[in-house]
Design a protein around this motif. Structure first.
Motif, PDB file in Angstrom:
ATOM      1  N   PRO B 202      31.347 -41.892  -2.722  1.00  0.00           N
ATOM      2  CA  PRO B 202      31.423 -42.799  -1.574  1.00  0.00           C
ATOM      3  C   PRO B 202      31.702 -42.083  -0.252  1.00  0.00           C
ATOM      4  CG  PRO B 202      32.965 -43.446  -3.307  1.00  0.00           C
ATOM      5  CD  PRO B 202      32.385 -42.145  -3.717  1.00  0.00           C
ATOM      6  N   THR B 405      32.375 -45.764   6.175  1.00  0.00           N
ATOM      7  CA  THR B 405      33.137 -47.019   6.210  1.00  0.00           C
ATOM      8  C   THR B 405      32.187 -48.207   6.273  1.00  0.00           C
ATOM      9  OG1 THR B 405      33.379 -46.585   8.556  1.00  0.00           O
ATOM     10  CG2 THR B 405      35.314 -46.215   7.184  1.00  0.00           C
ATOM     11  N   GLN B 408      31.125 -49.109   2.868  1.00  0.00           N
ATOM     12  CA  GLN B 408      32.155 -49.838   2.121  1.00  0.00           C
ATOM     13  C   GLN B 408      32.149 -51.319   2.497  1.00  0.00           C
ATOM     14  OE1 GLN B 408      33.720 -48.689  -0.490  1.00  0.00           O
ATOM     15  NE2 GLN B 408      32.584 -46.806  -0.098  1.00  0.00           N
ATOM     16  N   LYS B 412      31.219 -54.509   0.088  1.00  0.00           N
ATOM     17  CA  LYS B 412      32.180 -55.594  -0.117  1.00  0.00           C
ATOM     18  C   LYS B 412      31.574 -56.934   0.248  1.00  0.00           C
ATOM     19  CE  LYS B 412      36.354 -52.989   0.676  1.00  0.00           C
ATOM     20  NZ  LYS B 412      36.798 -52.363   1.937  1.00  0.00           N
TER      21      LYS B 412
END
Lengths: 275, 432
Positions: B202, B405, B408, B412
């Protein structure tokens, strides 16, 4: 009830201990394994210890790096202790009008991050390289000079000197000691614990210092241990067994210094002085 | 209180002083005649003893020009080289700087732009057409050729043929496929073997970089500095594909290099999509010999995308310090024109260059038993020619930090267009 509380505390502390000790354990186990086993996360001791050590001492050539790091760390520690304690002593014992202003300016210098002064420093050392090669770029002197004595240690010694019984200085003077004599024969022995604490911190800082040696040292034969380890990890296929071995060897001196002075270190950090 | 103000004034004064002094740096910096190596020694910085350093050693042996100088090869980690170059070059003194330095292609433009006078142009020294096309954009600046293109970051899909077989596939079935097809195969492989199809880190979006380059796109626009994130269809597609992989649960999450290497060494993944420089790490596990094959990188399912991409790769640069003529002579004589040297590099250290003439040699045609007798070097160099050239520009890693980021957020559940607009805004604000 008390027992339950106790069990709880022990469980918690054991967990904390495992968490903090595990990386060390893994490091120690890894020096006996070959690289591919390390990456697989093998936790059992293997049979490659001698192989790793041979690579480390023969092809990686760790000895000169150890020597360089030792020279730098020892000189830095001695110079720092001497200068910082002299300064701390002077600031606390002697009276002078401007001393607090000077001291505050010193403290302010602690707030400037090293990265900000690195480029000017490099330039300074570059400009003296021809006239004073001992302190020019790519010299051990250039590594030591900016780190020998920092404002923090002057502050550290001054704070600890506050506990130092000033009557001793008077007594010394009356008995006919010179100022230098008072410092070396009364102050130094009394402040042993402070010196020990400062010595450990300076030594560790200097031993682990990375950024400044990295930019100022160029020749491979002048490299320090952290630089060497950084190099080892730079390959596309790093040999983790050898890297771990290098790290273990790099950890030993600081561990040794710490254990030798541990008793004094704790006392020194508490700031207590036995009059 | 008075004291406090005094301190404040002092501090501001210091800051102003620092700002001023950087102004006159350029004026005095240019005149520094003191070079790194005198003309009888030239120094070279590179990283990785088994790869780039070994290549330099071979070049040193192969040099047969008239120059009478010693080549001093110094090994530094890549991040260390960047730190040292930045400090040295911005201090304006050339003391301690090397003559030859290796710089990763993703970072080259930022150095060339930040320190335009610090590098020695090679426009008249080498012939850019001798090298793989896609390397030229990143190694030149303002019409001048500065870099001597070195190793190819040509990427391929390393596959475990034994795992594929268990799921009823052959390496042939993975040749020239799209990422969507790859994911479908990955699901089947996981069903049949229980192994994940690939590793995903990631914090390292190399996967995304490889994906978007198959369609000739990058994080920045053609000019090399304007962020190209919001409205970048290729990037959006790559993000979607990445999420599909996560949703299909075919990726093993790793967090650093050692876990990445560990995953395929221990047989936890069925394929490794990455640069050809991983070959030595794959071969490190001798027991897996004969179980691997390399096929072309999957492409994004888009019009114009090709089955060839790149990850990493670097080039040589010569600094504008004393000894630059000697350094240029050394480089031209070796990496710049010696096809035999590239044969040696492939044979002895597995380093694949981008010098086109070298591809005809015998060493490139060698059949590698570890890969079931496949001529992997021939294949890789064939794919090298197909890599879409992109201008990596100035901010690859800075933008990637922001994208990490963003990714991510997207995983989500934030909407993709919103995520990309968001990262575009952040990138614009940060890189102004």
């Amino acid at each position: 009830m008390k027992n339950i509380k106790r069990v709880f505390i022990y469980v918690f502390l054991s967990l904390a201990a495992i968490v903090s000790i595990f990386p060390f354990l893994w490091m120690l186990v890894s020096i006996t394994n070959k690289s591919s086993d390390v990456t697989k996360g093998r936790l059992l001791p293997g049979t490659h210890l001698i192989e790793n050590m041979t690579t480390l001492f023969e092809s990686v050539d760790i000895v000169p790096a150890l020597v360089n790091s030792t020279i730098i760390a020892v000189i830095t520690t001695v110079v720092t202790l001497l200068l910082a304690s002299l300064a701390g002593y002077g600031f606390e014992i002697h009276r002078s009008r401007g001393k607090d202003i000077v001291f505050n300016i010193l403290l302010l210098s602690m707030m400037i991050p090293f990265a900000a002064i690195m480029v000017p420093l490099y330039r300074m050392f570059g400009s003296i390289s021809d006239t004073a090669p001992l302190f020019g770029i790519d010299s051990l002197g250039a590594v030591i000079l900016p780190t020998a004595t920092t404002a923090f240690f002057i502050f550290f010694f001054r704070q600890n000197t506050k506990m130092f019984p000033k009557d001793l200085v008077e007594a010394g003077r009356i008995d006919g000691l010179s100022e230098i004599g008072v410092f070396f024969r009364i102050y130094m022995p009394t402040m042993k614990t402070t010196y020990a604490a400062a010595a450990i911190i300076t030594f560790m800082n200097s031993w682990n210092n990375y950024l400044w040696p990295l930019v100022i040292l160029q020749s491979p034969e002048k490299r320090t241990i952290p630089l060497l380890i950084s190099n080892l990890g730079s390959s596309y296929s790093p040999d983790y067994g050898v890297i771990m071995s290098a790290i273990v060897i790099a950890t030993l001196p600081t561990a040794l210094v710490f254990f030798l002075m541990q008793k004094h270190f704790v006392a020194g950090m508490m700031g207590s002085v036995k009059g | 209180m008075k004291k406090f103000y005094l301190m404040l004034v002092l501090l501001v004064g210091l800051a102003v002083l620092a700002a001023c002094s950087s102004g006159d740096e350029e004026a005095s910096g240019g005149s520094s005649a003191e070079g790194a190596g005198s003309a009888d020694t030239i120094t070279a910085w590179a990283w990785d003893p088994a790869f780039n350093i070994a290549a330099l050693e071979k070049a040193k042996e192969a040099y047969n020009g008239d120059g009478d100088f010693e080549v001093k090869i110094i090994e530094n980690a890549q991040d260390d080289i960047i730190q040292k170059l930045n400090t040295g070059l911005s201090s304006g003194t050339t003391k301690g700087m090397p003559n030859i330095v290796l710089i990763e292609d993703y970072r080259a433009q930022s150095f060339l732009q930040a320190y335009p006078d610090a590098f020695h142009p090679l426009t008249d020294v080498i012939n850019p057409e001798d090298f793989a096309d896609y390397k030229i954009a990143t190694t030149s600046h303002n019409g001048e050729q500065y870099g001597l293109p070195f190793d190819s970051g040509v990427a391929g899909l390393y596959v475990r043929t034994d795992y594929l077989e268990q799921a009823g596939y052959t390496a042939e079935d993975l040749t020239n496929i799209t990422w969507d097809e790859y994911i479908e195969i990955g699901k089947k492989v996981k069903e049949a073997t229980g192994k994940n199809m690939l590793t995903l880190d990631p914090n390292d979006l190399g996967q995304i970089r490889m994906m978007i380059q198959t369609n000739g796109s990058w994080y920045v626009k053609e000019d090399g500095s304007t962020p190209n994130l919001a409205g970048n269809e290729t990037l959006a597609k790559a993000f979607e594909t990445y999420k599909k992989m996560m949703d299909a649960d075919i990726g093993k999450i790793v967090s650093d290099w050692s876990q990445f290497v560990g995953a395929f060494n221990s047989g936890d993944v069925a394929s490794v999509p990455t640069g050809n420089w991983i070959t030595p790490s794959i071969k490190q596990e001798a027991e897996q010999s004969g179980k691997w094959a390399v096929v072309p990188m999957p492409r994004l399912d888009m019009e114009g995308a090709v089955n060839a991409s790149n990850l990493g790769g670097s080039s040589w640069y010569i600094l504008n310090v004393d000894g630059k003529e000697e350094a240029a002579d050394f480089m031209l004589n070796t990496f710049g024109s010696n096809a035999d040297l590239y044969q040696t590099l492939v044979k002895d250290i597995g380093a694949l260059g981008t010098y086109s003439a070298a591809a005809e040699g015998d060493a490139y045609a060698v059949e590698d038993e570890f890969f079931g007798g496949q001529q992997i070097i021939t294949d890789f160099s064939k794919w090298t020619d197909e890599i879409p050239g992109v201008n990596y520009g100035l901010h690859t890693y800075a933008i990637e930090d922001i994208l990490v980021t963003g990714m991510q957020d997207y995983l989500k559940g934030t909407e993709l267009t919103k995520v990309l607009e968001n990262v575009q805004g952040q990138a614009e604000a940060q890189l102004k």
